[in-house]
Design a protein around this motif. Sequence first.
Motif, PDB file in Angstrom:
ATOM      1  N   TYR A  37      22.024 -24.417  49.142  1.00  7.49           N
ATOM      2  CA  TYR A  37      21.031 -24.578  48.103  1.00  7.49           C
ATOM      3  C   TYR A  37      21.176 -25.706  47.664  1.00  7.49           C
ATOM      4  N   ASP A  38      22.799 -26.146  46.984  1.00  4.27           N
ATOM      5  CA  ASP A  38      21.778 -26.814  46.028  1.00  4.27           C
ATOM      6  C   ASP A  38      22.179 -28.278  46.464  1.00  4.27           C
ATOM      7  N   SER A  39      22.501 -29.198  47.855  1.00  7.45           N
ATOM      8  CA  SER A  39      22.286 -29.842  48.617  1.00  7.45           C
ATOM      9  C   SER A  39      20.411 -29.830  49.138  1.00  7.45           C
ATOM     10  N   ALA A  40      19.943 -28.933  49.564  1.00 12.08           N
ATOM     11  CA  ALA A  40      19.111 -29.174  49.666  1.00 12.08           C
ATOM     12  C   ALA A  40      17.410 -28.811  48.120  1.00 12.08           C
ATOM     13  N   PHE A  41      17.728 -28.267  47.194  1.00  9.32           N
ATOM     14  CA  PHE A  41      16.595 -28.120  47.155  1.00  9.32           C
ATOM     15  C   PHE A  41      16.783 -28.840  45.358  1.00  9.32           C
ATOM     16  N   ILE A  42      17.926 -30.135  45.362  1.00 15.79           N
ATOM     17  CA  ILE A  42      17.340 -30.614  44.042  1.00 15.79           C
ATOM     18  C   ILE A  42      17.003 -32.406  44.453  1.00 15.79           C
ATOM     19  N   GLY A  43      16.878 -32.426  45.915  1.00 15.31           N
ATOM     20  CA  GLY A  43      15.819 -33.698  46.179  1.00 15.31           C
ATOM     21  C   GLY A  43      14.122 -33.305  45.921  1.00 15.31           C
ATOM     22  N   THR A  44      14.015 -31.985  46.431  1.00 15.26           N
ATOM     23  CA  THR A  44      12.807 -31.630  46.901  1.00 15.26           C
ATOM     24  C   THR A  44      12.739 -31.333  45.140  1.00 15.26           C
ATOM     25  N   THR A  45      13.429 -31.103  44.372  1.00 12.07           N
ATOM     26  CA  THR A  45      13.167 -30.437  42.689  1.00 12.07           C
ATOM     27  C   THR A  45      12.512 -31.820  41.912  1.00 12.07           C
ATOM     28  N   LEU A  46      13.376 -32.942  42.039  1.00 14.59           N
ATOM     29  CA  LEU A  46      13.149 -34.057  41.458  1.00 14.59           C
ATOM     30  C   LEU A  46      11.633 -34.925  41.412  1.00 14.59           C
ATOM     31  N   SER A  47      11.541 -34.625  43.027  1.00 15.90           N
ATOM     32  CA  SER A  47       9.593 -34.727  43.226  1.00 15.90           C
ATOM     33  C   SER A  47       8.646 -34.049  43.106  1.00 15.90           C
ATOM     34  N   LEU A  48       9.311 -32.699  42.189  1.00 16.54           N
ATOM     35  CA  LEU A  48       8.078 -31.994  41.349  1.00 16.54           C
ATOM     36  C   LEU A  48       7.394 -32.862  40.132  1.00 16.54           C
ATOM     37  N   THR A  49       5.749 -32.844  40.389  1.00  7.60           N
ATOM     38  CA  THR A  49       5.269 -33.479  39.641  1.00  7.60           C
ATOM     39  C   THR A  49       5.852 -32.934  38.085  1.00  7.60           C
ATOM     40  N   SER A  50       5.807 -31.882  38.180  1.00  4.73           N
ATOM     41  CA  SER A  50       6.450 -30.670  36.891  1.00  4.73           C
ATOM     42  C   SER A  50       7.853 -30.930  35.890  1.00  4.73           C
ATOM     43  N   PHE A  51       9.056 -32.161  37.506  1.00  6.38           N
ATOM     44  CA  PHE A  51      10.028 -32.071  36.459  1.00  6.38           C
ATOM     45  C   PHE A  51       9.974 -33.736  36.354  1.00  6.38           C
ATOM     46  N   LYS A  52       8.732 -34.135  36.822  1.00  3.51           N
ATOM     47  CA  LYS A  52       8.341 -36.023  36.509  1.00  3.51           C
ATOM     48  C   LYS A  52       8.300 -35.903  34.969  1.00  3.51           C
ATOM     49  N   ASP A  53       7.137 -35.134  35.220  1.00  2.08           N
ATOM     50  CA  ASP A  53       6.471 -35.230  33.505  1.00  2.08           C
ATOM     51  C   ASP A  53       7.613 -34.873  32.791  1.00  2.08           C
ATOM     52  N   GLU A  54       8.189 -33.882  32.631  1.00  4.22           N
ATOM     53  CA  GLU A  54       9.333 -33.341  31.537  1.00  4.22           C
ATOM     54  C   GLU A  54      10.643 -35.068  30.892  1.00  4.22           C
ATOM     55  N   PHE A  55      10.431 -35.119  31.635  1.00  2.38           N
ATOM     56  CA  PHE A  55      11.937 -35.906  31.737  1.00  2.38           C
ATOM     57  C   PHE A  55      10.482 -37.452  31.728  1.00  2.38           C
ATOM     58  N   HIS A  56      10.153 -37.375  31.866  1.00  2.82           N
ATOM     59  CA  HIS A  56       9.509 -39.075  31.564  1.00  2.82           C
ATOM     60  C   HIS A  56       9.437 -40.078  32.629  1.00  2.82           C
ATOM     61  N   TRP A  57       9.192 -39.856  34.380  1.00  2.00           N
ATOM     62  CA  TRP A  57       9.363 -40.915  35.169  1.00  2.00           C
ATOM     63  C   TRP A  57       8.753 -41.715  34.874  1.00  2.00           C
ATOM     64  N   SER A  58       7.172 -41.652  34.448  1.00  2.00           N
ATOM     65  CA  SER A  58       6.586 -42.392  34.685  1.00  2.00           C
ATOM     66  C   SER A  58       6.755 -43.926  33.931  1.00  2.00           C
ATOM     67  N   SER A  59       7.878 -43.492  32.898  1.00  2.00           N
ATOM     68  CA  SER A  59       8.644 -44.747  32.095  1.00  2.00           C
ATOM     69  C   SER A  59       9.100 -45.227  32.410  1.00  2.00           C
ATOM     70  N   MET A  60       9.664 -44.829  34.149  1.00  2.00           N
ATOM     71  CA  MET A  60      11.162 -45.496  34.672  1.00  2.00           C
ATOM     72  C   MET A  60      10.743 -46.824  35.568  1.00  2.00           C
ATOM     73  N   SER A  61      11.666 -47.770  35.118  1.00  2.00           N
ATOM     74  CA  SER A  61      10.884 -48.751  36.427  1.00  2.00           C
ATOM     75  C   SER A  61      10.979 -47.439  37.709  1.00  2.00           C
ATOM     76  N   SER A  62      10.574 -48.538  39.364  1.00  2.00           N
ATOM     77  CA  SER A  62      11.201 -48.983  40.126  1.00  2.00           C
ATOM     78  C   SER A  62      12.660 -48.322  40.874  1.00  2.00           C
ATOM     79  N   GLY A 122      17.028 -34.226  27.055  1.00  2.00           N
ATOM     80  CA  GLY A 122      17.246 -34.843  28.155  1.00  2.00           C
ATOM     81  C   GLY A 122      17.826 -34.829  29.068  1.00  2.00           C
ATOM     82  N   LEU A 123      18.224 -35.256  30.279  1.00  2.00           N
ATOM     83  CA  LEU A 123      19.295 -35.050  31.434  1.00  2.00           C
ATOM     84  C   LEU A 123      20.763 -34.322  31.304  1.00  2.00           C
ATOM     85  N   GLY A 124      21.289 -34.534  30.254  1.00  2.00           N
ATOM     86  CA  GLY A 124      22.694 -34.609  30.017  1.00  2.00           C
ATOM     87  C   GLY A 124      22.875 -33.582  30.116  1.00  2.00           C
TER      88      GLY A 124
END
Length: 538
Positions: A37-62, A122-124
Amino acid sequence: MSILSMVEDRPTPKEVYNWRIYLLAAVASCTSCMIGYDSAFIGTTLSLTSFKDEFHWSSMSSATQSLVSANIVSCYQAGAFFGAFFAYPIGHFWGRRWGLMASALIFILGAGLMLGANGQRGLGLIYAGRVLAGLGVGAGSNITPIYISELSPPAIRGRLVGVYELGWQIGGLVGFWINYGVDQTMAPSHKQWLIPFAVQLIPSGLLIFGIFLIRESPRWLFLRGRREEAIKNLTWIRQIPEDHIYMIEEIGAIDQTLEHQRSTIGLGFWKPFKAVWTNKKILYRLFLGSMLFFWQNGSGINAINYYSPTVFKSIGLTGTSASLLTTGIFGVVKTVVTILWILYLIDRLGRRNLLLFGALGGSICMWILGAYIKVADPTNNPTDHLSGGGVAAIFFFYLWTAFYTPSWNGTPWVINSEMFDPNVRSLAQACAAGSNWLWNFLISRFTPQMFDAMDYGVYFFFASLMLLSIPFVFFLIPETKGIPLENMDPLFETKPIWRAHAKVLAQLHEDEEHFRRDLEESGFKKSGVEQVEDMAKV
């Protein structure tokens, strides 16, 4: 022959194949549900818009996004690497059962920390929780295969250790689909991405509950000198009395092996360390076990597990929902093929043949995927739908999954759980699990950068490694199916390797006839325990 019939090393009472042994394997395999479960859910969770918005993904460079994703994923593998070795003293002194309990408790602590993360903190907490969860699953990846292999009858040992792999795939299946479910049914919010993190607590909770239903490994109890308890547990697991000839033979073989270990390596915590560095046979098998996990991770599986949205985007899929759906189907294919592997392939075709055919078929599929991406270049030529070539590429991706899953996905775990002597098995499994997490860490840490720099070359890279694994297996890995754990030394010493299995089985059958003839001539005048003790002296 039915799909559930056994390939037995010796005449075995039907009572041995009972529900208890499957219960023990299923409970212990909750650790692999945690891992899957841990190896499968993390990659798709990081792709969720809600996760990206909460941790300010758009402010980061590629480049920063790739780095943060890699760090979140890979700190889990780093923890697992150390957890695999941390489990050795626990498994040696306190046993396999309490080792599983420690694994679950550490994992729960890590999962709980992750639930405290938010945009303000934050992500700590996610980093810290991932490391602790990794420590827990690393310990579980060491102890579980040992525990299952030590209680398994040889005829179904591959199947029972395969239950560990099935747990991995069931956990992965839930992990792949959980994010598709929250993406389709919930509006983007803190709760949306938090639910997949919270589901981690379920398999670890089930493991803690199940610990109270299972028994300690009889072979570990024999190793620690707790003979009466060991025989009691073994008769409970086998569901036959201690004076049955099958039990006499099994206990006699265990005693004989322990006596051999006592006179050679020694029975102690530090003795296996000395044996590893002074006994070339053990060192060589550690090398083989580590290399099996190198080839396993070199297939590209963990690049796909952890970064499936990135992989499907490279093929030409666009949109979060489409990527999550395709990833979910990938999880279904893996789970279905794993069930076939457990029920039929692992103890019928054998470990060696599966590795050879899986590497060849998987390599061909990877070459085709890389060639399609080179020619079509879907990243620089996006469309609103998949072309015919894109559909074919998805087909070959799933075909690669069908080749890889019943071969390299779980078979290295089975072989590593089988090929070591009892007194070094725990340390050897720690080294094997540690090597798995080391290669896993390297792949997961650098996969985003590899896709940025190599594009289609990533698929050619994995295809080449799968091809190179074929001569390694053919010339160096013997077939272990149906061989008792106490007879692995003769198997690895017999040359040529590709004929070792048949030669050792023939010798085992000859020894079996002599053993039974001697017992029949003795007339079974002593009790079962006395006969076992006499055989051990011989």
